[in-house]
Design an enzyme around this catalytic site. Structure first.
Site: not given
Ligand code: SAH
Length: 474
Positions: A46, A226, A249, A271, A303-305, A333-334, A385
């Protein structure tokens, strides 16, 4: 040495494949065979409803009953997928006697042919086998490959297949053809296909074939997130795997950089605090342009976005000015990452209906920031920052009406080993940072939600709270 299986890809068009069994296992095998063009015959007492549907649609033929040797008459290949071990053995033995390849589902010993785990991308197939010894490992690998190779690989295989004749005609010489393929595969064409731009990809292939135009590299502006490499996007990972040179960075973590292609050139263009940022920025632009023009696959890793406080837009404008192809890959982003890893939801139905990403890194009285708007209740503020400007942030917010008792949280080094979270009130903000020696990178959250860090923390050490000295004095 132990004997190993020999991998083959079979052309089953118009050849009879017998599948014995009418349940789910048989159905899965039949499904895998459907697009091979094989004549599929399913024999079973089946059929389950999906197999019955396939039979009604004439996509498979059927024999009703229990296995008989005569079922093998036309077969090139047989798959035994019954739930009866004795029947499976009978089928395997009969096939063996007739020199017909047999696969017995889940029985490597009885199988003269194994069906591999597969990854399919258009005409391209990757088959994996552990020789029946570790099928789970093969499956795990398959999943990894599924992640690593996106759908555009199929489009690439199709494009090359379509152009095969003209490539051979144009480049009859094998070494020249090899160089051409190297150029095409490491050039912009895969990226164009990933972006779904088949027309430009086809055009780029033609241009390469005519080899009149020099091949430019391209730049990918990539968000590294991050710090925790698990928070990279799959696309970021792929680009890191392909890059010839990576400009990153200082904020990008070592764990993320470790994922770069082994012979990629890693160049830090961070920087320095207090340095001449504009000079650094124009050097970065120059480096990106130079390397792309030299035909390199360049990743600009931030870092981040890359579009959040990252000057990513300026870098793209510089590339555009020089006619260099680019793409952008967002990152976490952070503020988003710090919220998640510190247990601070950024919105709340009752307490925070909006979130603002603010840079605290501004100079002078006229900083362009609308402090009145920032001082409103019912929102979460995320200051990037911020470590050095905390006194000013507190004073402005309080002066514009935000309550001194508003919860705040400083999240330092988030998502990384050594993440720290410090929680307190807006009134004590600068002292909080000083007493607990908060340093960059750190983000500052202001708003009711910041207090939740003490309850919802799950990553790293428990949050530090308040300023002991101040509390005693109060
Ligand atoms: N483009 C990044 C931000 C760059 S400015 C983004 O989108 O996250 C850098 C700032 O991001 C730092 O001074 C801090 O305030 C924050 N930041 C980035 N990485 C971090 C982390 N792992 N923990 C805490 N703050 C962070």
């Amino acid at each position: 040495m132990t004997a190993r299986l020999f991998p083959l890809f079979a052309d089953l068009r118009n050849r009879t494949v017998l599948v014995v069994g009418g349940g789910g296992v048989a159905r899965r095998k039949v499904t895998a065979l459907l697009d091979t063009g094989a004549r599929i015959v399913v024999g079973a007492p089946a059929l389950d409803s999906e197999l019955a549907t396939l039979a009604a649609e004439d996509r498979i033929e059927t024999i009703t009953g229990s296995f008989a040797e005569s079922w093998l008459d036309d077969a090139w290949l047989v798959i035994a997928a019954t739930d009866d071990a004795i029947a499976n053995r009978t089928i395997a033995d009969a096939a063996e006697a007739r020199r017909i390849w047999a696969n017995v589902v889940d029985d490597a010993e009885l199988s003269s042919i194994h069906l591999p785990a597969r990854v399919e991308r258009g005409p391209l197939q990757i088959a994996i086998s552990s020789g029946g010894g570790a099928p789970m490992l093969a499956r795990h690998l398959r999943e990894q490959l599924e992640i690593q190779f996106d759908e555009s690989l199929g489009a690439l295989a199709e494009l090359l297949q379509r152009s095969r004749a003209s490539i051979r005609e144009r480049l009859p010489d094998l070494p020249a053809r090899r160089r051409f393929f190297d150029r095409v595969l490491s050039g912009p064409i895969p990226a164009l296909l990933r972006r779904g731009d088949a027309i430009s990809a086809e055009r780029a292939l033609q241009a390469n074939l005519n080899a009149t135009t020099p091949v430019h590299g391209r730049v990918a502006l990539v968000g590294a997130g991050p710090g925790d490499p698990g928070l990279l996007t799959l696309r970021a990972l792929r680009l890191l795997n392909e890059a010839d040179v990576i400009f990153h960075d200082r904020l990008v973590s070592d764990e993320v950089l470790a994922l770069a292609r082994r012979d990629a050139e890693l160049i830090e263009v961070g920087k320095q605090v207090g340095g001449n940022h504009d000079a650094t920025q124009s050097t970065i632009h120059r480096l990106l342009v130079e390397h792309a023009k030299a035909g390199k696959r360049v990743v600009r890793l931030k870092g981040g976005d890359p579009f959040v406080f990252g000057r990513g837009g300026e870098e793209l404008e510089a590339l555009q000015l020089h006619g260099i192809d680019f793409e952008v890959v967002p990152g976490i982003t952070a503020a988003i990452a710090c919220g998640a890893y510190a247990g601070i939801p950024l919105t709340h139905r009752d307490h925070a209906q909006s979130v603002r990403f603010v840079t605290a890194h501004t100079k002078g009285e006229d900083d362009g920031i609308d402090w009145r708007a920032l001082a409103q209740d019912h929102q979460t503020l995320a200051f990037y920052m911020g470590v050095s400007g905390l006194e000013r942030i507190r004073d402005r917010l309080v002066a514009h009406g935000r309550s001194p008792s508003t919860p705040v949280a400083l999240v330092e080094n988030s998502t990384r080993a050594g993440q720290r979270v410090v929680v307190g009130t807006l009134a004590e903000l600068p002292e909080l940072a000083r007493v607990h020696r908060v340093s960059a990178p750190a983000i500052l959250f202001v708003g009711e939600m910041a207090a939740l860090a003490t309850r919802l923390h799950w990553f790293g050490a428990a949050p530090l709270q308040g300023v002991p000295g101040l509390r005693l004095a109060a």
